[in-house]
Write an enzyme that holds these catalytic residues in place. Structure first.
Site, PDB file in Angstrom:
ATOM      1  N   LYS A  19      49.178  46.572  40.991  1.00 23.22           N
ATOM      2  CA  LYS A  19      49.902  47.563  40.178  1.00 23.22           C
ATOM      3  C   LYS A  19      49.017  48.767  39.842  1.00 23.22           C
ATOM      4  O   LYS A  19      49.462  49.902  39.958  1.00 23.22           O
ATOM      5  CB  LYS A  19      50.402  46.934  38.868  1.00 23.22           C
ATOM      6  CG  LYS A  19      51.361  45.788  39.044  1.00 23.22           C
ATOM      7  CD  LYS A  19      51.946  45.333  37.714  1.00 23.22           C
ATOM      8  CE  LYS A  19      50.937  44.797  36.742  1.00 23.22           C
ATOM      9  NZ  LYS A  19      50.297  43.521  37.143  1.00 23.22           N
ATOM     10  N   ARG A  94      55.826  43.886  28.729  1.00 23.94           N
ATOM     11  CA  ARG A  94      55.447  42.553  29.203  1.00 23.94           C
ATOM     12  C   ARG A  94      56.247  41.463  28.501  1.00 23.94           C
ATOM     13  O   ARG A  94      56.110  40.295  28.857  1.00 23.94           O
ATOM     14  CB  ARG A  94      53.970  42.320  28.912  1.00 23.94           C
ATOM     15  CG  ARG A  94      53.028  42.495  30.091  1.00 23.94           C
ATOM     16  CD  ARG A  94      51.634  42.306  29.553  1.00 23.94           C
ATOM     17  NE  ARG A  94      50.635  41.933  30.471  1.00 23.94           N
ATOM     18  CZ  ARG A  94      49.779  42.764  31.065  1.00 23.94           C
ATOM     19  NH1 ARG A  94      49.908  44.058  30.916  1.00 23.94           N
ATOM     20  NH2 ARG A  94      48.813  42.301  31.807  1.00 23.94           N
ATOM     21  N   ARG A 131      38.045  40.672  42.799  1.00 26.84           N
ATOM     22  CA  ARG A 131      38.209  41.952  42.099  1.00 26.84           C
ATOM     23  C   ARG A 131      36.920  42.370  41.377  1.00 26.84           C
ATOM     24  O   ARG A 131      36.288  41.575  40.697  1.00 26.84           O
ATOM     25  CB  ARG A 131      39.336  41.856  41.065  1.00 26.84           C
ATOM     26  CG  ARG A 131      39.377  43.087  40.150  1.00 26.84           C
ATOM     27  CD  ARG A 131      40.715  43.392  39.617  1.00 26.84           C
ATOM     28  NE  ARG A 131      41.115  42.510  38.538  1.00 26.84           N
ATOM     29  CZ  ARG A 131      42.307  42.618  37.931  1.00 26.84           C
ATOM     30  NH1 ARG A 131      43.151  43.547  38.301  1.00 26.84           N
ATOM     31  NH2 ARG A 131      42.621  41.791  36.969  1.00 26.84           N
ATOM     32  N   ARG A 163      35.639  41.956  36.049  1.00 28.41           N
ATOM     33  CA  ARG A 163      36.361  42.192  34.800  1.00 28.41           C
ATOM     34  C   ARG A 163      36.167  40.989  33.888  1.00 28.41           C
ATOM     35  O   ARG A 163      36.220  39.851  34.349  1.00 28.41           O
ATOM     36  CB  ARG A 163      37.844  42.393  35.111  1.00 28.41           C
ATOM     37  CG  ARG A 163      38.344  43.737  34.620  1.00 28.41           C
ATOM     38  CD  ARG A 163      39.729  43.996  35.066  1.00 28.41           C
ATOM     39  NE  ARG A 163      40.720  43.314  34.257  1.00 28.41           N
ATOM     40  CZ  ARG A 163      42.011  43.629  34.255  1.00 28.41           C
ATOM     41  NH1 ARG A 163      42.438  44.596  35.018  1.00 28.41           N
ATOM     42  NH2 ARG A 163      42.858  42.971  33.503  1.00 28.41           N
ATOM     43  N   ARG A 174      46.870  34.082  32.044  1.00 32.82           N
ATOM     44  CA  ARG A 174      47.634  35.320  32.253  1.00 32.82           C
ATOM     45  C   ARG A 174      48.799  35.089  33.204  1.00 32.82           C
ATOM     46  O   ARG A 174      49.893  35.619  32.994  1.00 32.82           O
ATOM     47  CB  ARG A 174      46.700  36.432  32.778  1.00 32.82           C
ATOM     48  CG  ARG A 174      45.870  37.037  31.653  1.00 32.82           C
ATOM     49  CD  ARG A 174      44.525  37.530  32.136  1.00 32.82           C
ATOM     50  NE  ARG A 174      44.621  38.652  33.022  1.00 32.82           N
ATOM     51  CZ  ARG A 174      43.753  38.907  34.009  1.00 32.82           C
ATOM     52  NH1 ARG A 174      42.745  38.096  34.244  1.00 32.82           N
ATOM     53  NH2 ARG A 174      43.897  39.972  34.733  1.00 32.82           N
TER      54      ARG A 174
HETATM   55  P1  AMP Z   1      46.087  44.470  32.476  1.00 35.42           P
HETATM   56  O1  AMP Z   1      45.005  45.442  32.774  1.00 35.42           O
HETATM   57  O2  AMP Z   1      47.466  45.052  32.555  1.00 35.42           O
HETATM   58  O3  AMP Z   1      45.945  43.195  33.259  1.00 35.42           O
HETATM   59  O4  AMP Z   1      45.910  44.054  30.937  1.00 35.42           O
HETATM   60  C1  AMP Z   1      44.722  43.449  30.476  1.00 35.42           C
HETATM   61  C2  AMP Z   1      44.977  42.736  29.164  1.00 35.42           C
HETATM   62  O5  AMP Z   1      45.413  43.675  28.166  1.00 35.42           O
HETATM   63  C3  AMP Z   1      46.089  41.684  29.206  1.00 35.42           C
HETATM   64  O6  AMP Z   1      45.658  40.428  29.698  1.00 35.42           O
HETATM   65  C4  AMP Z   1      46.486  41.628  27.730  1.00 35.42           C
HETATM   66  O7  AMP Z   1      45.526  40.911  26.976  1.00 35.42           O
HETATM   67  C5  AMP Z   1      46.384  43.089  27.321  1.00 35.42           C
HETATM   68  N1  AMP Z   1      47.666  43.803  27.543  1.00 35.42           N
HETATM   69  C6  AMP Z   1      47.889  44.823  28.400  1.00 35.42           C
HETATM   70  N2  AMP Z   1      49.156  45.250  28.332  1.00 35.42           N
HETATM   71  C7  AMP Z   1      49.766  44.458  27.424  1.00 35.42           C
HETATM   72  C8  AMP Z   1      51.091  44.375  26.931  1.00 35.42           C
HETATM   73  N3  AMP Z   1      52.064  45.206  27.355  1.00 35.42           N
HETATM   74  N4  AMP Z   1      51.362  43.424  25.990  1.00 35.42           N
HETATM   75  C9  AMP Z   1      50.412  42.597  25.543  1.00 35.42           C
HETATM   76  N5  AMP Z   1      49.133  42.615  25.968  1.00 35.42           N
HETATM   77  C10 AMP Z   1      48.804  43.535  26.910  1.00 35.42           C
END
Ligand code: AMP
Length: 229
Positions: A19, A94, A131, A163, A174
């Site tokens: 994404k 989400r 990654r 990461r 996740r």
């Molecule tokens: P991502 O980079 O999108 O994988 O997001 C990394 C982390 O940020 C996730 O595992 C959540 O802990 C937090 N996070 C990002 N977007 C959201 C969201 N819309 N709702 C809740 N937590 C989020």
């Protein structure tokens, strides 16, 4: 040449579906901002603030940040001038509450398209294992672009690291949360006639072309005509 249309788009897809990489490309193509909640939270963490550290506690273990905090960030971001022509939302919504909040934020406008970027779990697990991300500019290697074998960013020279939430335990958490909280949104957007399904497997340039083709087709379509794809 015909002008590039503006678009209000969001993207659903498992962690490691690509994404982030694809949204950055779509944002450039449609000349709208790429709004990634994960990036916003990582920036808050990097700032060293107490609040950023609180957010990091959720991220480190792969938990979702509470809806009210996330929604407050997105409301503020979507009000900025650069988001008035359109945007690409990555990682938001989400949960059903977040999808509801987004509909209210945009009212009387709506999202144009919700993309479901589909990649099988075994493929995302492979991608997440390799990654790496640049600590400085946030560029992702290994997911959507080839893996990195040294530890220096090709784009900015920054240090390339794993990461913090790409541990086996956090990845499992996740993906479980994705299935439970986020996947149901696919039906939510399908019933609202916003869903476009795109295959996220394959060469990143091919996936980008598929995405732009699918978005352009959908933007040209009249409402209610056809279903997905
Ligand atoms: P991502 O980079 O999108 O994988 O997001 C990394 C982390 O940020 C996730 O595992 C959540 O802990 C937090 N996070 C990002 N977007 C959201 C969201 N819309 N709702 C809740 N937590 C989020």
């Amino acid at each position: 040449m015909a002008p590039v249309p503006s678009v209000r788009l969001l993207i659903l897809g498992k962690q490691g579906a690509g994404k982030g990489t694809q949204c950055a490309r779509l944002a450039r193509h449609y000349a709208v901002p790429h709004i990634s909640t994960g990036e916003m939270f990582r920036a808050a963490e990097k700032s060293g603030s107490e609040f950023g550290q609180e957010l990091a506690r959720y991220m480190r273990v792969g938990d979702l940040i509470p809806d009210e905090l996330v929604v407050a960030f997105v409301v503020e971001r979507l009000q900025r001038d650069d988001a008035q022509r359109g945007f690409i939302l990555d990682g938001f919504p989400r949960t059903a509450n977040q999808a509801d909040a987004l509909a209210k934020m945009l009212d009387p406008l709506e999202i144009d398209i919700a993309i479901d970027l589909q990649v099988p779990t075994e493929v995302v697990l492979q991608r997440l294992a390799s990654r790496r991300v640049c600590r400085e500019c946030g560029f992702n290697y290994g997911v959507g672009v080839p893996p990195k074998v040294d530890w220096t960013c090709d784009l900015c020279g920054g240090e390339v690291v794993e990461r913090g939430d790409d541990t086996a335990a956090a990845i499992e958490r996740r993906l479980k949360l994705y299935e439970k909280e986020t996947e149901p949104l696919v039906v939510w957007y399908l019933t609202r006639d916003k869903l476009v399904v795109v295959d996220g497997v394959g060469d990143p340039d091919v996936v980008t072309a598929r995405l732009i083709g699918a978005v352009d087709r959908r933007l040209r379509r009249t409402p209610g005509e056809g279903t997905q794809k």
